[in-house]
Design an enzyme around this catalytic site. Sequence first.
Site, PDB file in Angstrom:
ATOM      1  CG  HIS A  16      -2.236   0.669   0.994  1.00 16.50           C
ATOM      2  ND1 HIS A  16      -2.448   1.560  -0.030  1.00 16.50           N
ATOM      3  CD2 HIS A  16      -3.419   0.596   1.662  1.00 16.50           C
ATOM      4  CE1 HIS A  16      -3.689   2.003   0.015  1.00 16.50           C
ATOM      5  NE2 HIS A  16      -4.304   1.430   1.036  1.00 16.50           N
ATOM      6  CG  ASP A  69      -3.065   5.161  -4.148  1.00 11.59           C
ATOM      7  OD1 ASP A  69      -2.375   5.090  -3.110  1.00 11.59           O
ATOM      8  OD2 ASP A  69      -3.021   6.108  -4.955  1.00 11.59           O
TER       9      ASP A  69
END
Length: 420
Positions: free
Chosen positions: A391, A395
């Site tokens: 992450h 995204d």
Amino acid sequence: MATDITVPSLGESVSEGTIAEWLKQPGDAVAVDEPIVSVETDKVTVEVPSPVAGVIGELKAEEGDTIEVGAVIASVEEGGAPAAKGDEAGRAKQQSDAAPKDKGNEQDSVPNSTGEVSGTDFDAAALSPAVRRAVLEHGIDPANVKGTGKDGRLTKEDVLAAAKAKRDAPAPSQAEDAPVPAPAASGARNEERVKMTRLRQTIAKRLKSAQDTAALLTTFNDVDMTAVIETREKYKDSFAKKHGIKLGFMSFFAKAAHLALKDVPSVNAQIDGDEIVYHDYVDVSVAVSAPNGLVVPVVRDVDKKSFAQIELDIADFGKRAKDGSLTMDDMKGGTFTISNGGVFGSLMSTPIINPPQSAVLGLHRIEDRAVVVDGEIVVRPMMYIALSYDHRLIDGREAVTALKIIKEAIEDPARILIDL
């Protein structure tokens, strides 16, 4: 003249390894380029060949020892004759014949099929420590077991299979006056300690490092496999006839992943310090189960290869992973990983990324489930797929989009052909 055997270069950034198994013993004859020892590294097991023909001399390292690149581990006497042959063998036979034939004769002993220890002409020295331990523990005569390892060598799995067959076999009938063996102690709780292989240690370190470093997150979807299954069924015979390989699921998912990685470049990228490295090519690491653990050889240029070439590459990796002939070059690189836990029956999982990559696709088993299609409940072959990602770089929107592209390409394979 004696020639030293040294540890060759084991690959970039690899400075040491572990003696996994001596394939030759002192006195054994060896030909040029014939493997004499297998060395286990962090990624693969490498066989070290003899540079000359002759007879194995002194072994300067034992199985399990850690050795550095360039270290001398054995010697070969060039042009010699194997020990225990010719005159020496004749003298050994005369001494054996002259010795009293009773239970006091000293000889190499291994358990026979009844679990008792008896003499045998089987070469016990050729067994690895793990196999010898299994032979003694389960009371198996290795001479009666067919080896499935390289060059017909006996593996631990062969011994365990023979032990299971022996346990499952019906017990022979006993005469009424035959002595009844004492019952085994009940409630025995045995333990065995086995040192972790270098490969397993590296797997543990890398996976833990991924958890400690990356911001891991997993997104899921499910895929209707009807179209791919029908396509395989329709073309499987002609495909195998033309290309010499079966049409599998992995080539479909590799090609579908290429579409997703092209449209969402961050999923095919990696973090290097404070920079992001984007790749304009797709090299897919394919998780393959090997005897010593999971390995991830790389199918390169998936974006340019045909379905047949991808299937041939994966089949070759699977075969070489089993016989231990994968090389360091096979493992280097990779921009994205596909792991198929479905072959072992997994319904759903959260795979861990393969650093420095930023994403991994997890495949799972196909099972018939009730789903709603056009307002009607129908039964379809469904598969859960999972995309784990870093992450820090990817995204949630990008991860979900990439997984959705893979889903759509599998449910409508024509998208792969028309690059949609």
